[in-house]
Enzyme design. Structure first.
Site, mmCIF file in Angstrom:
data_model
loop_
_atom_site.group_PDB
_atom_site.id
_atom_site.type_symbol
_atom_site.label_atom_id
_atom_site.label_comp_id
_atom_site.label_asym_id
_atom_site.label_seq_id
_atom_site.Cartn_x
_atom_site.Cartn_y
_atom_site.Cartn_z
ATOM 1 N N ASP A 32 29.447 20.229 16.912
ATOM 2 C CA ASP A 32 30.594 20.394 17.795
ATOM 3 C C ASP A 32 30.092 20.334 19.242
ATOM 4 O OD1 ASP A 32 33.129 20.662 18.762
ATOM 5 O OD2 ASP A 32 33.676 22.348 17.486
HETATM 6 C C1 NOJ Z 1 35.556 21.002 20.290
HETATM 7 C C2 NOJ Z 1 36.389 21.267 19.085
HETATM 8 O O1 NOJ Z 1 35.988 22.464 18.456
HETATM 9 C C3 NOJ Z 1 36.361 20.152 18.061
HETATM 10 O O2 NOJ Z 1 37.333 20.426 17.088
HETATM 11 C C4 NOJ Z 1 36.607 18.827 18.718
HETATM 12 O O3 NOJ Z 1 36.637 17.812 17.751
HETATM 13 C C5 NOJ Z 1 35.526 18.600 19.737
HETATM 14 N N1 NOJ Z 1 35.585 19.623 20.752
HETATM 15 C C6 NOJ Z 1 35.630 17.227 20.405
HETATM 16 O O4 NOJ Z 1 36.692 17.185 21.276
#
Ligand code: NOJ
Length: 719
Positions: A258
């Site tokens: 993430d």
């Molecule tokens: C953080 C989020 O937790 C995740 O779900 C998302 O896909 C990513 N950022 C990318 O934007």
């Protein structure tokens, strides 16, 4: 391309190129987009923007024009590696459908699949190759902002929702990423990015099955989660990422972190340096590091000094190249990117029809004492902050624009063909307590016979980074509702929310409550159709509605305690003391999992089992009659639950094991059946085996998890 050709490509790369293949930043980081000033590479020391042109993938490219231009400029720089674009397409791309938790309430997998297919179709022509969806984190705590992205509190159903989304993305032409592995939904106290502590048993039984179910549909990618799990960041859990996901489950797609999570292992106090973060992540088999710079900075050095092997990194690079190959990018590097086609398909009438239907099927009628459906001649007033608001599409709206959505006022006026009195009364945002417009709204409402109050939670108050410690409707809106109630008119609440809000303070004032979540681009039209009976509500909530925030987490598939409370009353109102419960609150939720009313009326009768005993390897059929005793045709979601009465490990009081979506005309009756085999009864026993244990079981059927018919049978070893 053949695998051997891909391997040759890997072999021809320098260590720096390999590290960049595994590094992902938003394109604006090196494209000179304005945000670069805020989040740009200057924060990251020794990497230059020039280097980043060689990254193998990106996220959040703003549109197809940018994708085409970045790809062209890469080619001009002599980089012929295909450039894979990822994006958070969560509930629609430009045409937005209801937030995932709402879609899950439709209990309609074909509809969920069709919507995901629509999102993929709009996205792919605008340059998106892969979406970071579905999110299948099991959720039990409505304080957490991301319940809006989930499939709710039931592991079986949440997995089915994820599977349907994957099928839809694939059908529409994009790849997808199951997230967030693992257990992010269990963030303590619902607080965003907080620690999780989940026992091995709990993980296996409740949190992991949703992700595992998704593997049946062959997703291309998994994303690791932000949370600390049982004392270690996920990437520190080789036993989960490597032993379970890769070896036991056989996932051979790409694993991405993430956003910034690799380097956040320093904040967790797990790694002392960025270099250590890179080492830990690569040893856990993490392929792509999203939005932090440890791979690009340290992988070459770690290899050169012999701390990690180059083969390990090559495996990761190969997985990324295989994904590009699977998507046909070596033959067609632009894939579907086509601005003309994008403009043709975007926000088409057909798309609007689909998302309108999705909104109609996912709203949940929580309460109705006969106030709904409205009659067209009724003298109504639309009151409340969301009565004339277009900010109802929900967060994570990709390219969706609020101004393209339909407000409730627009929807109702369109349906009626006349203007309707409308007043906001107050703001729907948190911390906006101005009461000065309430009395004007009440005055306007006083001229109506039936007040439709559109209240709830603004779309910006749920989603990532929007946990709430108090999930009641805001104070100023509660005051508005109380004042409207004093008019002694019919009062219907249309409640918006990205989570099940606590409605105890206001439900007593309402004749009817339609819970519309964040309903998307066609929200207002769908709500109008439901209010006026042009569409019949059929959604069933996939999360229990807490009576008060202090009850969180409250979920239906919980365990019995040694001291059950029989009357479900707070102790101070007569609840049996020294039993499980609260002095000041009931144990039950306000509305249970699976609850949702219709304008039709369904009755369940004669639950019968084909036998009283089930032999291993045999099967047993449960049958029930469901009759529509109302005067309107409607759809019912028949829900089958099981309970293992005594086992080597205590079992939940009820577990959803199956459902059937049936349409019954007024007066019509159908017999519904459900087959139970040994497989249906399996769980992780005390010895860790996935097996069914002999003994007594209860089977329940009903239109929600609380009001069910019940029968019993025994699982036996012999015939
Ligand atoms: C953080 C989020 O937790 C995740 O779900 C998302 O896909 C990513 N950022 C990318 O934007």
């Amino acid at each position: 391309m053949e695998e051997k050709d891909l391997k040759q490509l890997v072999a021809a790369m320098s260590l720096e190129e390999k590290a960049l293949q595994l590094t992902q930043f938003p394109v604006y980081e090196w494209e000179g987009h304005a945000s670069a000033v805020v989040t740009g590479m200057s924060n990251y020391g020794n990497i230059s923007c020039d280097d980043l042109w060689k990254s193998g993938t990106t996220l959040n490219a703003p549109d197809g024009e940018t994708v085409l231009s970045v790809r062209r400029r890469r080619r001009e720089k002599g980089i012929d590696d295909p450039f894979l674009v990822m994006f958070d397409v969560i509930h629609g791309y430009r045409t937005i459908y209801p937030v995932p938790v709402a879609m899950a309430c439709s209990f309609h997998t074909e509809l969920i699949e069709d919507c995901a297919c629509l999102a993929a179709t709009e996205a792919k022509y605008d340059g998106v190759d892969l979406t970071f969806s579905p999110m299948v984190d099991l959720v039990r705590d409505a304080r957490w902002g991301r319940v809006m992205e989930s499939g709710g509190e039931d592991p079986y159903w949440s997995g089915e929702v994820g599977k349907a989304m994957i099928r839809g993305y694939h059908r529409g032409g994009i790849a997808c990423c199951v997230k967030h592995f693992a257990g992010y939904g269990a963030a303590e106290a619902g607080r965003e990015y907080n620690t999780t502590d989940i026992s091995e048993r709990n993980l296996r039984e409740y949190y992991l099955p949703t992700y595992r179910a998704c593997l049946e549909e062959d997703p291309e990618m998994f994303m690791s989660s932000f949370n600390l799990l049982n004392g270690k960041p996920i990437l520190g859990h080789k036993e989960i990422v490597v032993d379970l996901l890769r070896k036991e489950w056989g996932f051979d797609g790409v694993l991405i972190s993430d956003y910034g999570a690799v380097d956040e292992m320093r904040n967790h106090g797990y790694c002392a340096t960025g270099k250590e973060c890179a080492r830990v992540a690569i040893e856990s088999g993490l392929d792509i590091e999203m939005a932090s710079p440890d791979y690009v900075r340290y992988l070459p050095e770690l290899i050169r000094e012999g701390t990690i092997s180059e083969e390990k990194v090559d495996e990761c690079v190969l997985r990324v190249l295989k994904l590009k190959n699977k998507l046909g990018m070596y033959e067609a590097p632009e894939r579907y990117t086509d601005l003309k086609k994008r403009d043709e398909v975007t926000l088409s009438e057909e798309a609007r029809v689909l998302v309108r239907r999705a909104a109609e099927e996912s709203c949940v009628l929580l309460k109705n004492n006969g106030a709904l459906p409205l009659k067209e001649e009724e003298n109504i007033a639309l009151i409340g902050p969301f009565a004339d608001s277009k900010e109802i599409i929900g967060t994570w709206q990709a390219m969706g624009r609020c101004e393209e959505s339909v407000s409730v006022k627009e929807g109702v006026e369109h349906l009626l063909g006349r203007e309707v009195p409308c007043a906001g009364g107050c703001s729907g945002m948190l911390f906006s307590g101005d009461e000065s417009a309430i009395e004007d709204a009440v005055k306007l409402a006083s001229r109506a016979d039936h007040i439709i109050a559109c209240v709830g939670e603004h779309m910006s108050n749920s989603g990532e980074a929007h946990a709430r410690a108090d999930i009641r409707i805001t104070k100023v809106q509660r005051k508005l509702i109380e004042r409207l109630y004093t008019l002694r008119k019919k009062l219907t609440l249309v409640v918006f929310g990205g989570r099940p809000l606590v409605l105890s303070d206001v439900e007593k004032y309402a004749d009817a409550i339609l819970y519309v979540w964040q309903p998307g681009t066609e929200g207002g039209n769908a709500i109008a159709n439901l209010l006026y009976g042009k569409a019949v509500p059929c959604g069933k909530t996939v999360m229990s509605f807490p009576r008060s925030t202090g009850q969180c987490p409250v979920y239906y598939n919980c365990f019995a305690t040694g001291r059950p409370r029989k009357n479900d009353l707070p102790t101070m109102l007569g609840g049996d003391s020294w039993t499980t419960g609260y002095d000041d609150e009931c144990n039950s939720p306000l509305y249970p999992f699976g609850h949702g009313l219709s304008y039709a009326k369904f009755e369940y009768e004669e639950l019968r089992l084909s036998r009283e005993t089930l032999a291993r390897g045999g099967k047993l059929t449960a049958r029930v009659k469901v009759k529509n005793v109302g005067s309107v045709d409607g759809t019912e979601i028949v829900q089958w639950y099981l309970h293992d009465e005594f086992a080597s490990v205590v079992r939940p009081l009820k577990e959803l094991k199956g459902y059937e979506r049936i349409f019954l005309k007024a007066g019509e009756e159908k017999e519904i059946s459900f087959t139970i085999t040994e497989e249906t009864l399996k769980y992780y026993t005390d010895s860790g085996e996935y097996a069914a244990e002999t003994g007594a079981f209860e089977v329940f059927v009903g239109g929600n998890s609380r009001d069910c018919l019940k029968a019993g049978f025994q699982l036996v070893d012999g015939e």
